[in-house]
Design a protein around this motif. Structure first.
Motif, PDB file in Angstrom:
ATOM      1  N   ASN A  38       0.854  -1.189   0.000  1.00 55.21           N
ATOM      2  CA  ASN A  38       0.000   0.000   0.000  1.00 55.21           C
ATOM      3  C   ASN A  38       0.891   1.240   0.000  1.00 55.21           C
ATOM      4  OD1 ASN A  38      -2.501  -1.269   0.013  1.00 55.21           O
ATOM      5  ND2 ASN A  38      -2.418  -1.599   2.220  1.00 55.21           N
ATOM      6  N   SER A  43      -2.407   2.932  -7.460  1.00 51.08           N
ATOM      7  CA  SER A  43      -3.654   3.645  -7.809  1.00 51.08           C
ATOM      8  C   SER A  43      -3.362   4.960  -8.498  1.00 51.08           C
ATOM      9  CB  SER A  43      -4.480   3.943  -6.554  1.00 51.08           C
ATOM     10  OG  SER A  43      -4.837   2.750  -5.923  1.00 51.08           O
ATOM     11  N   ARG A  47      -4.757   6.149 -12.060  1.00 43.44           N
ATOM     12  CA  ARG A  47      -5.508   7.396 -12.245  1.00 43.44           C
ATOM     13  C   ARG A  47      -4.866   8.271 -13.321  1.00 43.44           C
ATOM     14  NH1 ARG A  47      -9.262   9.025  -8.796  1.00 43.44           N
ATOM     15  NH2 ARG A  47      -8.631  11.179  -9.111  1.00 43.44           N
ATOM     16  N   ASP A  82     -10.786   2.029  -7.120  1.00 44.00           N
ATOM     17  CA  ASP A  82     -11.157   1.803  -5.737  1.00 44.00           C
ATOM     18  C   ASP A  82     -12.634   2.067  -5.474  1.00 44.00           C
ATOM     19  OD1 ASP A  82     -10.705   1.184  -3.153  1.00 44.00           O
ATOM     20  OD2 ASP A  82     -10.156   3.220  -2.587  1.00 44.00           O
ATOM     21  N   ASP A 154      -8.133  -2.214 -10.287  1.00 41.11           N
ATOM     22  CA  ASP A 154      -7.376  -1.906  -9.074  1.00 41.11           C
ATOM     23  C   ASP A 154      -7.917  -2.761  -7.933  1.00 41.11           C
ATOM     24  OD1 ASP A 154      -5.599  -0.726  -7.356  1.00 41.11           O
ATOM     25  OD2 ASP A 154      -6.526   1.262  -7.374  1.00 41.11           O
TER      26      ASP A 154
HETATM   27  P1  ADP Z   1      -5.377   2.631  -2.569  1.00 40.06           P
HETATM   28  O1  ADP Z   1      -4.428   1.990  -1.621  1.00 40.06           O
HETATM   29  O2  ADP Z   1      -6.246   1.668  -3.293  1.00 40.06           O
HETATM   30  O3  ADP Z   1      -4.719   3.637  -3.435  1.00 40.06           O
HETATM   31  P2  ADP Z   1      -6.152   4.699  -0.777  1.00 40.06           P
HETATM   32  O4  ADP Z   1      -7.017   4.495   0.394  1.00 40.06           O
HETATM   33  O5  ADP Z   1      -4.680   4.918  -0.627  1.00 40.06           O
HETATM   34  O6  ADP Z   1      -6.420   3.445  -1.696  1.00 40.06           O
HETATM   35  O7  ADP Z   1      -6.692   5.893  -1.657  1.00 40.06           O
HETATM   36  C1  ADP Z   1      -8.066   6.115  -1.868  1.00 40.06           C
HETATM   37  C2  ADP Z   1      -8.258   7.535  -2.411  1.00 40.06           C
HETATM   38  O8  ADP Z   1      -7.700   8.494  -1.506  1.00 40.06           O
HETATM   39  C3  ADP Z   1      -7.552   7.779  -3.732  1.00 40.06           C
HETATM   40  O9  ADP Z   1      -8.376   8.614  -4.525  1.00 40.06           O
HETATM   41  C4  ADP Z   1      -6.273   8.500  -3.371  1.00 40.06           C
HETATM   42  O10 ADP Z   1      -5.844   9.357  -4.421  1.00 40.06           O
HETATM   43  C5  ADP Z   1      -6.691   9.285  -2.140  1.00 40.06           C
HETATM   44  N1  ADP Z   1      -5.582   9.401  -1.182  1.00 40.06           N
HETATM   45  C6  ADP Z   1      -4.694   8.443  -0.843  1.00 40.06           C
HETATM   46  N2  ADP Z   1      -3.805   8.913   0.052  1.00 40.06           N
HETATM   47  C7  ADP Z   1      -4.163  10.190   0.304  1.00 40.06           C
HETATM   48  C8  ADP Z   1      -3.652  11.220   1.161  1.00 40.06           C
HETATM   49  N3  ADP Z   1      -2.557  11.028   1.908  1.00 40.06           N
HETATM   50  N4  ADP Z   1      -4.292  12.391   1.174  1.00 40.06           N
HETATM   51  C9  ADP Z   1      -5.376  12.605   0.417  1.00 40.06           C
HETATM   52  N5  ADP Z   1      -5.911  11.679  -0.415  1.00 40.06           N
HETATM   53  C10 ADP Z   1      -5.310  10.490  -0.469  1.00 40.06           C
END
Ligand code: ADP
Ligand code: ADP
Length: 220
Positions: A38, A43, A47, A82, A154
């Protein structure tokens, strides 16, 4: 041609480096597994490929062209992200009918993807009441609607039960056997090693290993 070509993608979110020179190719007729912990940038890469996020540097081509909403793409791309947008108050079938309509497709195609995704028994239930596994199936059905030569999924096994995991493996194999280019991510190598033809292993925004699964097994 039905490929995804990612070259030298860089992207930061404030001080976080999400992509640090991400480069790889997804070939037609193969399942390419996109594996890494992770936060590795899977992702974000997807995107950027879809044109939902802009990279700071580098390029992402689908069928030889950037995949943007402004010009009609040369090559169709089906994607499961996601939180694929679901309309909770509609039935699964109505949700798919609405998506199909926006692509100029009819009810016959909707019923085909419902069948293919194992959603027949729940097609007339509200999508908002679905389990995560059923939402994943619905997202996959939506990705398949346009019969795309390129697919990007994804973490499609998220929330699927053991039967669903067997189903998704078979689906990925048959999509590749039909000549499609399939990119599928997971944070678990074990989910992809039996399904993928090719593995792109990533960490901290870049590729750390890029190898055919047959070569990997031969080397072990
Ligand atoms: P994955 O591990 O499948 O990427 P995340 O939970 O990391 O899922 O991300 C879900 C959504 O949140 C995505 O749209 C991602 O761009 C956004 N995201 C991930 N990390 C952050 C962060 N630190 N701050 C803001 N948005 C985030
Ligand atoms: P993965 O899909 O491999 O879990 P992501 O592409 O979601 O990785 O995230 C890569 C890095 O970028 C992580 O550190 C994540 O927190 C960060 N990130 C992703 N999306 C955003 C966002 N919208 N805002 C801020 N940080 C983000």
């Amino acid at each position: 041609q039905a490929t995804i070509e990612v070259a030298g993608l860089r992207k930061r979110f404030g001080r976080t480096v999400a992509l640090d020179g991400m480069s790889f190719t997804v070939k037609p007729g193969q399942v390419t597994g996109f594996v890494g912990p992770n936060g590795a940038g899977k992702s974000t890469t997807m995107r950027v490929i879809l044109g939902l996020d802009a990279a700071d540097e580098g390029s992402a081509l689908v069928g030889g062209r950037p995949y943007t909403g402004f010009r009609r793409p040369l090559c169709r791309l089906g994607a499961l992200l996601d939180a694929s947008a679901l309309q909770p108050s509609r039935t699964a079938r109505n949700h798919l009918l609405w998506l199909a309509h926006s692509q100029g497709l009819g009810a016959r195609r909707v019923d085909e993807v419902i069948e293919q995704s194992g959603l027949r028994s729940v097609a007339r239930r509200r999508a908002g009441d679905f389990s995560l596994g059923m939402r994943q199936r619905l997202g996959i059905a939506a990705a398949l609607l346009g019969d795309p030569p390129v697919l990007m999924l994804d973490e499609p096994s998220n929330g699927l039960d053991p039967e669903g995991i067997v189903w998704i493996r078979g689906l990925l194999r048959s999509l590749a056997a039909e000549g499609r280019a399939v990119l599928v991510s997971s944070h678990l190598m074990s989910e992809l090693q039996d399904t993928a033809d090719h593995l792109v292993v990533v960490g901290r925004g870049r590729v750390v290993a890029d190898t055919g699964v047959a070569d990997l097994i031969a080397a072990a």
